[in-house]
Design an enzyme around this catalytic site. Structure first.
Site, short mmCIF file in Angstrom:
data_model
loop_
_atom_site.label_atom_id
_atom_site.label_comp_id
_atom_site.label_asym_id
_atom_site.label_seq_id
_atom_site.Cartn_x
_atom_site.Cartn_y
_atom_site.Cartn_z
N GLU A 144 -5.18 33.35 -11.56
CA GLU A 144 -6.26 32.40 -11.27
C GLU A 144 -6.39 32.03 -9.80
OE1 GLU A 144 -6.06 29.02 -13.90
OE2 GLU A 144 -7.19 30.09 -15.42
N GLU A 315 -7.21 34.27 -21.22
CA GLU A 315 -6.66 33.05 -21.82
C GLU A 315 -7.77 32.37 -22.62
OE1 GLU A 315 -4.88 30.52 -18.86
OE2 GLU A 315 -3.83 32.19 -17.91
N TRP A 323 -5.28 19.15 -19.55
CA TRP A 323 -5.64 18.88 -18.15
C TRP A 323 -6.99 18.21 -17.94
CZ3 TRP A 323 -10.01 21.73 -17.80
CH2 TRP A 323 -10.08 22.92 -18.52
N MET A 365 1.66 19.02 -23.49
CA MET A 365 0.65 18.54 -24.43
C MET A 365 -0.45 19.59 -24.67
SD MET A 365 1.64 15.61 -25.41
CE MET A 365 0.21 14.86 -26.17
N HIS A 366 -0.25 20.79 -24.18
CA HIS A 366 -1.25 21.86 -24.32
C HIS A 366 -0.91 22.69 -25.56
CE1 HIS A 366 -3.61 25.42 -23.47
NE2 HIS A 366 -4.05 24.93 -22.35
C1 GAL Z 1 -4.98 28.17 -16.86
C2 GAL Z 1 -3.71 28.81 -16.31
C3 GAL Z 1 -2.59 28.79 -17.30
C4 GAL Z 1 -2.48 27.42 -17.92
C5 GAL Z 1 -3.78 27.08 -18.58
C6 GAL Z 1 -3.77 25.76 -19.30
O1 GAL Z 1 -5.76 27.66 -15.84
O2 GAL Z 1 -3.95 30.15 -15.94
O3 GAL Z 1 -1.38 29.10 -16.63
O4 GAL Z 1 -2.16 26.50 -16.94
O5 GAL Z 1 -4.78 27.05 -17.61
O6 GAL Z 1 -5.01 25.49 -19.88
#
Ligand code: GAL
Length: 638
Positions: A144, A315, A323, A365-366
């Site tokens: 990223e 992802e 976040w 928390m993800h």
């Molecule tokens: C992305 C990142 C991942 C993780 C994810 C969480 O931005 O590539 O490592 O942090 O978000 O949502």
């Protein structure tokens, strides 16, 4: 191509005794790809030059033995702590002059040659070890670019690199002075090494200075990425990938993409809705647990272009993230819907982030597909369902859309440097056009501004294109389709100056912009027949026929034959009218879809995605909440 599923996995974060069972369960879930090692540098090289690869060898063996294909990553987004002792000046510096500390990730400045050399070195070590390994089927470089606002850095090393970039671009410092107009406010330079970075000035810096710095910052990303590409190309023939993000425009993704084989992006629909999109409270409430109905599709189409046809979701959000300001869970059906929407737009792989929720550190928390205690999380069953469905459906093909939208990263840098109105945001303008096309039921191709042939496209939209190259203008004017330009087309030079006043802005239309205005959200200009102009309006002069006009402020859309010019920023209703009229002129059938419903054609299949939290009726059919519908040959399959 039959799409497949993947997952992001961190063997270094789990007891080795769990790996084999994890791998078996991944395969049972219908997963084919497993991405590893992008944050593993401290475990691979705890002390400089002392490598511990045995654990990674074993992890690859366990995963591959289960039948999984490995995506190996270079770990350069997370340099270990010793790297900061080695290169204390490698940390990026923010616009206020503060170094960004160690303690999270992406703590590097793209201009630090010592760090770049270390990235090349670790990539070489990985390439030597795994480049010819048949269990590694693709590579991801870094992670990223741009995440956490990390493209632009005001460090000392960036300043020196910028000065040499300027010296190469302008050769003679007087040429730079003239190009930037530095006589204004006595800003003339005698030497390139006197030119500082454009932060901490008393009031705004010269826009030409900022624009040059933005171009430089983008070029630094391209070179940083290329340094690793060069190492990997010599060691492997498998595809090289980067995982881009949503609504990050700080570097030219098309240029980075030129060096790679596949574009991928990280899709977090619910996080984006609350964190990264403008929208009314009603809209954000209606789609709180589903995400915006166009945001994902826009990026799918964008990254299909960046990947020159080949793209993945690296992802995919599987549950609540950690976040965004608020982190609701997806409604039932949404993980499946997002996955299928990506596939319908041509994704070769949809890879979920992450396999199991981490019980420690920043992202505890993800959600993952598994909970920290190893029981399935809510997204797991839907991912497995998608796995079964893609196998059952078989190959999907993409065909060229009727409609294209031109996307240009430097236009964003130009307008963010000189917005001339607080709401003039390039992405926002592009996205408003994209939304209108999707409400009209269209599948859309996004094209870079380097495109010069538009064969097969019936309608091409290019809102807000700054600094238009005359060869692009000619190509658009001469295409057999209808091209709609404006607002702000060709109103700035490369150096963010005003082009010669006597030249018509769009030569083929003979239009001049007499003046431009921006206005706050409280003000709009009503358009006769419906809709209004918001945020921005130009006073157009010239003989082109008026196609839409405001009640008191003159033309809003002018044009003839195959070229139209939009002299303002349309609101939703005006966009809908414009798209309907333009499509009608070129023989594209349109509809007006209900709010949450969107369509996508993929070869012989048509998909419908209902993002609404309730069922929706359209065209004599009913679409359940958060569901995917599928037709082929006019028959509904799902
Ligand atoms: C992305 C990142 C991942 C993780 C994810 C969480 O931005 O590539 O490592 O942090 O978000 O949502």
């Amino acid at each position: 191509m039959i799409p497949t599923l993947g997952v992001c996995y961190y063997p270094e974060q789990w007891d080795e005794a769990m790996w084999a069972n994890d791998a078996t369960r991944m395969v049972e879930t219908g997963i084919t790809w497993v991405r590893i090692a992008e944050f593993a540098w401290s475990r691979l090289e705890k002390i400089e030059g002392q490598f511990t690869f045995e654990w990674l060898d074993r992890a690859i063996a366990v995963l591959a033995d289960a039948g999984l294909k490995v995506v190996m990553c270079t770990p350069t987004a997370t340099p270990p702590r010793w790297m900061i002792d080695k290169h204390p000046d490698m940390l990026a510096v923010d616009a206020d002059g503060n170094p960004r500390k160690f303690g999270s990730r992406r703590h590097y400045c793209f201009s630090h040659q010592g760090y770049i050399d270390d990235c090349v070195r670790i990539t070489q070590v990985l390439a030597d070890r795994y480049g010819a390994d048949p269990r590694v089927h693709a590579w991801q470089i870094d992670n990223e670019y741009g995440c956490h606002d990390t493209i632009v850095s005001y460090s000392d090393v960036a300043r020196v690199a910028f000065q040499s970039w300027l010296a190469q671009r302008y050769i003679d410092v007087d040429a730079l002075n003239t190009a930037w107009g530095n006589v204004f406010w006595s800003m003339e330079y005698d030497r390139f090494d006197h030119i500082d970075l454009p932060n901490l000035t008393v009031t705004e810096p010269n826009p030409a200075h900022v624009m040059a710095f933005r171009r430089f910052s983008s070029d630094q990303v391209v070179s940083f990425n290329r340094a690793q590409v060069d190492v990997l190309r010599a060691a492997t023939d498998v595809p090289l990938i980067h995982n881009y993000m949503g609504r990050i425009l700080d570097f030219d993704h098309f240029e980075v993409g030129e060096d790679l084989d596949i574009a991928s992006w990280d899709s977090y629909p619910i996080g984006f809705l609350s964190d990264r999109l403008e929208g009314s409270d009603a809209h954000k409430t209606a789609f709180l647990q589903q995400g915006d109905p166009d945001m994902q599709a826009f990026h799918h189409d964008l990254y299909r272009a960046v990947g020159k046809g080949r793209w993945w979701v690296m992802e995919q959000q599987p549950g609540p993230v950690n976040w965004a300001p608020y982190n609701p869970a997806p409604l039932d059906g949404m993980v499946r819907l997002w996955s299928w929407e990506a596939i319908a737009h041509g994704a070769e792989v949809v890879s979920y982030f992450r396999w199991r929720q981490a019980p420690v550190a920043q992202e505890q928390m993800h959600a993952g597909l598994l909970r920290p205690d190893d029981t399935p999380a809510v997204g797991m069953a839907e991912a497995a369902q998608v796995g079964r469905e893609i196998t059952a459906l078989g190959p999907l093909v993409q065909k060229q859309a009727d409609v294209a939208l031109i996307f240009d990263y430097p236009s964003d840098w130009a307008w963010s440097t000189m917005p001339q109105g607080a709401d003039f945001d390039y992405f926002r303008l592009m996205f408003s056009a994209y939304r209108a096309l999707r409400r009209a039921g269209q599948s859309v191709d996004i094209l870079p501004s380097t495109a010069r042939t538009f064969d097969g496209y019936k309608l091409i939209l290019a809102p807000g294109l700054a600094n238009t190259d005359p060869t692009l203008m000619d190509a658009l004017a001469n295409t057999t389709g209808l091209a709609v330009l404006g607002p702000r087309t060709a109103t700035v030079t490369d150096e963010l100056g005003i082009p010669k006043l006597s030249q018509p802005v769009v030569a083929n239309l003979n239009i001049e912009i007499e003046l431009s205005e921006s206005f706050p959200p409280t003000h709009h200009r009503t358009v006769k027949g419906g809709g209004c102009v918001v945020h921005w309006m130009e006073k157009l002069r010239g003989p082109a026929p008026v196609l839409m006009e405001t009640t008191h402020h003159g033309a809003a859309l002018v044009g003839a034959d195959g070229l139209w010019y939009l002299g303002g920023w349309p609101d939703r209703e005006m966009w809908d009218r414009l798209v309907a009229v333009a499509a009608d002129k070129v023989g594209i059938a349109t509809t007006l879809l209900p709010d949450g419903l969107r369509l996508r054609t993929a070869g012989k299949y048509t998909f419908a995605f209902n993002y609404s939290a309730h069922s929706v009726d359209w065209d004599g059919q009913t679409f359940a909440a958060c569901s995917v519908a599928l037709w082929t040959d006019g028959n509904r399959v799902w």
